[in-house]
Design an enzyme around this catalytic site. Sequence first.
Site, PDB file in Angstrom:
ATOM      1  CE1 TYR A   1       0.950  -0.484   4.208  1.00 19.75           C
ATOM      2  CE2 TYR A   1       0.173   2.050   3.850  1.00 19.75           C
ATOM      3  CZ  TYR A   1       1.157   1.056   5.029  1.00 19.75           C
ATOM      4  OH  TYR A   1       1.121   1.515   6.176  1.00 19.75           O
TER       5      TYR A   1
ATOM      6  CG  ASP B   1       5.790   4.243  10.594  1.00 13.04           C
ATOM      7  OD1 ASP B   1       5.112   3.115  11.429  1.00 13.04           O
ATOM      8  OD2 ASP B   1       5.795   4.134   9.636  1.00 13.04           O
TER       9      ASP B   1
ATOM     10  CD  GLU C   1      25.215  -0.147  34.891  1.00 15.97           C
ATOM     11  OE1 GLU C   1      26.308  -1.260  34.593  1.00 15.97           O
ATOM     12  OE2 GLU C   1      24.436  -0.338  34.457  1.00 15.97           O
TER      13      GLU C   1
HETATM   14  C1  SIN Z   1       1.078   3.937   9.469  1.00 12.92           C
HETATM   15  O1  SIN Z   1       0.691   5.481   9.866  1.00 12.92           O
HETATM   16  O2  SIN Z   1       0.924   3.293  10.220  1.00 12.92           O
HETATM   17  C2  SIN Z   1       2.836   3.396   9.500  1.00 12.92           C
HETATM   18  C3  SIN Z   1       3.080   4.558   7.802  1.00 12.92           C
HETATM   19  C4  SIN Z   1       3.462   6.300   8.869  1.00 12.92           C
HETATM   20  O3  SIN Z   1       3.416   6.130   9.763  1.00 12.92           O
HETATM   21  O4  SIN Z   1       3.708   6.971   7.302  1.00 12.92           O
END
Ligand code: SIN
Length: 331
Positions: A28, A95, A288
């Site tokens: 897509y 994303d 640490e």
């Molecule tokens: C999404 O929207 O799930 C993936 C692609 C994007 O981040 O534009």
Amino acid sequence: MQPLRRLRLLATGGTIAGAQTGGDSRGYRAATLSIEALIAAVPQLAALAAIEVEQVAAIGSQDMDDTTWVALAIRTQAALDAPDIDGVVITHGTDTMEETAFFLNLVVRTAKPVILVGAMRPATAISADGPMNLYNAVAVAAHPAAGGRGVLVVANDEIHFAREIAKTNTTQIGTFDSGHRGLAGLVNAGRLHLYGPPVRRHTGASEFSVTGLPTLPRVDIVYAHAGMGRELIDAAVRAGARGLVIAGVGDGNLSMVAVAAATAAVRAGVAVVRSSRTGGGVVERNIEINDDELGFIAADELNPQKARVLLMLGLTRTHEAAELQQLFYRY
Ligand code: SIN
């Protein structure tokens, strides 16, 4: 009857506006459909709010960048400052949704609802999740009680605070998780159940704003791993990074040779933040690694990508490690 609340819907693209390119169910293209087409697919929205639309970008969110963030923040603030607008909904790819949500959470000044929404399945998929997510996002944005909570993300019947949300799965619709601090609420077919409030400063109480926002400084993320060398840290400094976020192992840790490179970066005037690649927990100072001696900053609860957002904004105000550290406790 109460007049419908008025919302402005800002579109940026993402899978929620994606369409399948072939006959199979896999391929897509994100950001294919217009915002008008997305709204037309959910006629029930007309009963929730009066919606006006603005297409700010049409991109997959992997292409979201500083310039688009600033443009989006300016358009968001303009909508929120309009007296006849009660809230804003922003469609966005999942994303980098958490980064955009956190950026807006730090720079827009408002007590009105600001809701980001996306989808994991393209609009043309079997059982696309976008239409219900959009319906729920509009319901949340149209609800007065959703204001004053900072920027929120709505997906999969859940409401998330911008600071807490993280994408945790490549493909599943339940990808978003809000970790230790938990959800901002649930939304079942438009019915809100709000939790909260958010724990740290945001929007109206933030010291950052879109007004006079200068060009954001370059901040790179370097991912730590077994056998980590110094080359990527040195390369980031050579490329002009003003800040570095280490996605450290465990408690924000990195190899001795990488510590030496990060220390040299600090001496060269680069701010170094230690975050963690684990996806949970707190990176504390001086456990640490002797942050006081080496001049490092601990990311506290922020994951590397959100630590980057805060560091970029912080570096527009100060280069002092102690002051930057305080920002990580405040936001
Ligand atoms: C999404 O929207 O799930 C993936 C692609 C994007 O981040 O534009």
